[in-house]
Design an enzyme around this catalytic site. Structure first.
Site, short mmCIF file in Angstrom:
data_model
loop_
_atom_site.label_atom_id
_atom_site.label_comp_id
_atom_site.label_asym_id
_atom_site.label_seq_id
_atom_site.Cartn_x
_atom_site.Cartn_y
_atom_site.Cartn_z
CG HIS A 1 2.20 -89.01 -58.82
ND1 HIS A 1 1.97 -90.09 -58.00
CD2 HIS A 1 1.47 -87.99 -58.32
CE1 HIS A 1 1.13 -89.76 -57.05
NE2 HIS A 1 0.80 -88.48 -57.22
CD GLU B 1 3.58 -92.88 -59.35
OE1 GLU B 1 2.59 -92.72 -58.62
OE2 GLU B 1 4.55 -92.10 -59.36
CB CYS C 1 2.40 -88.35 -54.08
SG CYS C 1 0.97 -87.26 -54.03
#
Length: 238
Positions: free
Chosen positions: A188, A190, A98
């Site tokens: 993302h 994560e 990001c």
């Protein structure tokens, strides 16, 4: 002992931090499951500690997201650019996410700024390009997979020589490769579904302003295991 360095470029929303942990915690949870025994995970908060670690002590670099904007050219962010260029020249494995994606692209000669189509939030499909299907990191993924996204800025212009690995209808630069072991992604890996829903909840007003339904986006949030697998797979290149 060499380390994989999590470069912290921002903080998650307080309610996300309280329930799920900050950005570095989300990354640590994913990376620690596949971290080789001879490596450690360390965190460098670039906004609070200006001196970067020596590159020859690092086995790899992972750059987090942030609520800052690359185009604002904050001093701490601009100071990262020559360090990232040196890491690329030294072939240190890197994965930017990001903000990290946008910062790497800007550091290497591209342009990152607000997306003309507005914000992209939620769990959305991402497609590999032909180059992505042949890439050593991305090539084991299905040609189309879903990923969690939350961004207002984007890589408007990829650096000369960068390879586009993935895209979708909103963003032509969902994943880029800059060297043999240097990648970045707009999405993302994560995030968990719960974190994604928390981001949508925080962005309700902004999403309504661009004529999107936060409730529909939240209902469409789904697990994104293929995207998440990139973090563990990245460790195979450190």
């Amino acid at each position: 002992m060499a380390c994989v360095l999590i470069v912290k470029t921002g903080d998650a929303y307080p309610e996300v931090v309280a329930e799920h942990g900050d950005f570095e915690t989300l990354f640590s949870h994913q990376l620690s499951t596949a971290l080789p025994a001879h490596l450690t995970l360390d965190v460098w908060d670039t906004r609070r500690h200006s001196t970067p670690p020596a590159l020859d002590t690092l086995a790899g670099i992972v750059i987090t997201g942030s609520h800052s904007m690359v185009s604002d050219a904050e001093p701490w962010s601009e100071a990262l650019k020559p360090w990232l260029k040196a890491a690329l020249e030294s072939d240190v494995p890197m994965l930017g996410v990001c903000y990290g994606h946008q910062l790497m692209a800007a550091a290497f000669g591209g342009v990152s700024d607000y997306h003309p189509g507005g914000r992209e939030s939620g769990t959305h499909g991402v497609e590999l390009t032909q180059a992505g299907r042949q890439d050593p990191l991305f090539g084991q993924l299905p040609e189309r997979f879903v990923a969690h996204l939350s961004h207002a800025q984007t890589v408007v212009q990829a650096p000369e020589g960068a390879t586009i690995l993935a895209c979708n209808g909103h963003d032509a630069h969902q994943a880029l490769c800059y060297g043999p072991r240097q990648w970045s992604v707009q999405f993302h890996p994560e995030f968990t579904p719960a974190v994604m829903r928390a981001y949508i909840a925080r962005q309700r007003a902004a999403l309504r302003d661009q004529h999107e339904s936060p409730d529909a986006l939240a209902a469409d949030v789904a697990p994104a295991p293929e995207a998440a697998s990139l973090l563990q797979r990245f460790l195979g290149f450190v």
